[in-house]
Each structure stands twice: as structure tokens, then as C-alpha cells.
Motif scaffolding. Structure first.
Motif, PDB file in Angstrom:
ATOM      1  N   TYR A 126      -5.811   1.555   2.608  1.00  0.00           N
ATOM      2  CA  TYR A 126      -6.115   0.358   3.550  1.00  0.00           C
ATOM      3  C   TYR A 126      -7.590  -0.214   3.541  1.00  0.00           C
ATOM      4  N   ASP A 127      -8.455   0.732   3.744  1.00  0.00           N
ATOM      5  CA  ASP A 127      -9.794   0.526   3.769  1.00  0.00           C
ATOM      6  C   ASP A 127     -10.115  -0.213   2.339  1.00  0.00           C
ATOM      7  N   VAL A 128      -9.661   0.296   1.285  1.00  0.00           N
ATOM      8  CA  VAL A 128      -9.944  -0.236   0.063  1.00  0.00           C
ATOM      9  C   VAL A 128      -9.143  -1.516  -0.397  1.00  0.00           C
TER      10      VAL A 128
ATOM     11  N   PRO B  23       0.828  -1.203  -0.076  1.00  0.00           N
ATOM     12  CA  PRO B  23       0.015   0.115  -0.004  1.00  0.00           C
ATOM     13  C   PRO B  23       0.687   1.116  -0.195  1.00  0.00           C
ATOM     14  N   HIS B  24       2.028   1.391   0.816  1.00  0.00           N
ATOM     15  CA  HIS B  24       2.916   2.542   0.655  1.00  0.00           C
ATOM     16  C   HIS B  24       3.384   2.994  -0.679  1.00  0.00           C
ATOM     17  N   ALA B  25       3.609   1.749  -1.436  1.00  0.00           N
ATOM     18  CA  ALA B  25       4.146   2.022  -2.833  1.00  0.00           C
ATOM     19  C   ALA B  25       3.048   2.492  -3.577  1.00  0.00           C
TER      20      ALA B  25
ATOM     21  N   ARG C 195       5.872  -5.502   5.463  1.00  0.00           N
ATOM     22  CA  ARG C 195       4.673  -4.827   4.465  1.00  0.00           C
ATOM     23  C   ARG C 195       4.429  -5.872   3.414  1.00  0.00           C
ATOM     24  N   THR C 196       3.287  -5.797   3.391  1.00  0.00           N
ATOM     25  CA  THR C 196       2.416  -6.793   2.685  1.00  0.00           C
ATOM     26  C   THR C 196       2.458  -6.528   1.292  1.00  0.00           C
ATOM     27  N   ILE C 197       2.756  -7.415   0.313  1.00  0.00           N
ATOM     28  CA  ILE C 197       2.547  -6.890  -1.183  1.00  0.00           C
ATOM     29  C   ILE C 197       1.492  -7.632  -1.763  1.00  0.00           C
TER      30      ILE C 197
ATOM     31  N   LEU D 221       0.674   6.606  -7.037  1.00  0.00           N
ATOM     32  CA  LEU D 221      -0.556   7.471  -7.316  1.00  0.00           C
ATOM     33  C   LEU D 221      -0.009   8.889  -7.076  1.00  0.00           C
ATOM     34  N   ARG D 222       0.503   9.342  -6.243  1.00  0.00           N
ATOM     35  CA  ARG D 222       0.937  10.680  -5.990  1.00  0.00           C
ATOM     36  C   ARG D 222       2.134  11.157  -7.079  1.00  0.00           C
TER      37      ARG D 222
END
Length: 185
Positions: free
Chosen positions: A44-46, A20-22, A70-72, A27-28
Motif C-alpha cells: 500500500y505504501d508503494v 493491491p490484494h490481487a 477495493r480500488t483497482i 506476486l506470491r
């Protein structure tokens, strides 16, 4: 799933598995945070909702240095099919959208001619600044990814250009008297 951020996540995972961080960073970097509201919590909700639907799955968990694990995540076959169906439908079928600006200009008369011109001039300046920023981020993104991955920015630029043109036209119409205000009684 109707959340547009879900579409963005699925689209990114179509390219490659990510954590999610990536996802947020990508996106940014691509300026897509103009199209989708991106916050850590909403992302994270999505991701959780897409997992529940079976559209994405955890592929691996990695730990780099002292950072937390981190989970990929990756796209499932069902997720790929649903994503494709979703994109196809939205591209083919215009959907009503409810922009706040449209609501506001419905009552432009409440500002009076001078107030309307002042507000519209300020909007025009902000649109020009936004266009400059969008064009710059689009140029930067094109150095990193194929045009197809940022084509939505081109659409956003054209929409902002059209809005700016309309705003400038209305300013001219108010100032010239082609868009008169009724006499106050």
C-alpha cells in the motif's frame, strides 16, 4: 522511485489493472516474493507513492459481497514510460549489490576449518531445498502464464545453482587442504 516493489507493481499493472490484494497474490503465485519483499503495508505504501508520482491511477472501486471496497489501479502513460525506462536502465547497467552472504564469507576464517565446513554444508542443504522449491513454483507458474512473465525465476535458479556450486567447491577445498587456514599463534 527506487523501490523494487514499485517495479513489480508497475509490471503487474502493465499486464492488467488490479487491486493491491490481487497484486500481492499474483506476486506470491509467481514466486516473485523471493525477489521483492511483499507485505500488505509495504504494498500500500508503494501504491500511494506511485499515485503521487502520477505513474498509476485509480480506475474503479468495486465491492464484492460483504468484503470491503477495493480500488483497482491501472498504469498511466507516464507510468508506462517511466517503468520502461527503469527496466531498460537496470537491464543495461550492472549495479553493485551488497549481499549479506558475501560479507559473511569475507570472514569465513573466523569459523575455523571445521566450523566453516559445517556452516557451508548447512547452507548447501538449504540452497538445494530452495532450488527444489523454486523449480517447482516455476513449473506451476508456467502452467498459468507465459515464460516471459516468470523469467526472473530462471535467473534466480541459475544464481542459486552457481552459489551452490561455489559452496560445494569451497567445502572440498577446505577438506582437501587446498584452502588452508593459517596456523594460530
Amino acid at each position: 522511485m527506487k523501490n523494487p516493489l514499485g517495479m513489480a507493481v508497475l509490471g503487474l499493472l502493465l499486464e492488467s489493472p488490479l487491486h493491491p490484494h490481487a497484486m500481492a497474490a499474483t506476486l506470491r503465485e509467481r514466486g516473485m516474493d523471493r525477489s521483492f519483499k511483499v507485505t500488505t503495508g509495504s504494498l500500500y505504501d508503494v501504491v500511494r507513492a506511485l499515485m503521487r508520482e502520477g505513474w498509476i491511477e485509480a480506475r474503479e472501486t468495486v465491492k464484492v459481497g460483504a468484503r470491503p471496497e477495493r480500488t483497482i489501479y491501472g498504469l498511466t502513460e507516464v507510468g508506462r514510460e517511466e517503468f520502461t525506462r527503469w527496466v531498460d536502465r537496470l537491464v543495461r547497467e550492472p549495479q553493485p549489490e551488497f549481499p549479506k552472504f558475501l560479507s559473511a564469507v569475507s570472514y569465513l576464517g573466523a569459523l575455523g576449518p571445521a566450523g566453516a565446513v559445517e556452516a557451508l554444508r548447512e547452507r548447501a542443504e538449504r540452497l538445494r531445498a530452495s532450488l527444489e522449491e523454486m523449480r517447482g513454483s516455476h513449473r506451476d507458474a508456467l502452467e498459468q502464464v507465459p515464460r516471459l512473465f516468470v523469467v526472473e525465476v530462471e535467473y534466480a535458479v541459475r544464481m542459486a545453482e552457481a552459489e551452490l556450486g561455489w559452496v560445494e567447491e569451497i567445502i572440498g577445498d577446505v577438506e582437501s587442504g587446498r584452502l588452508p587456514w593459517p596456523e594460530e599463534s
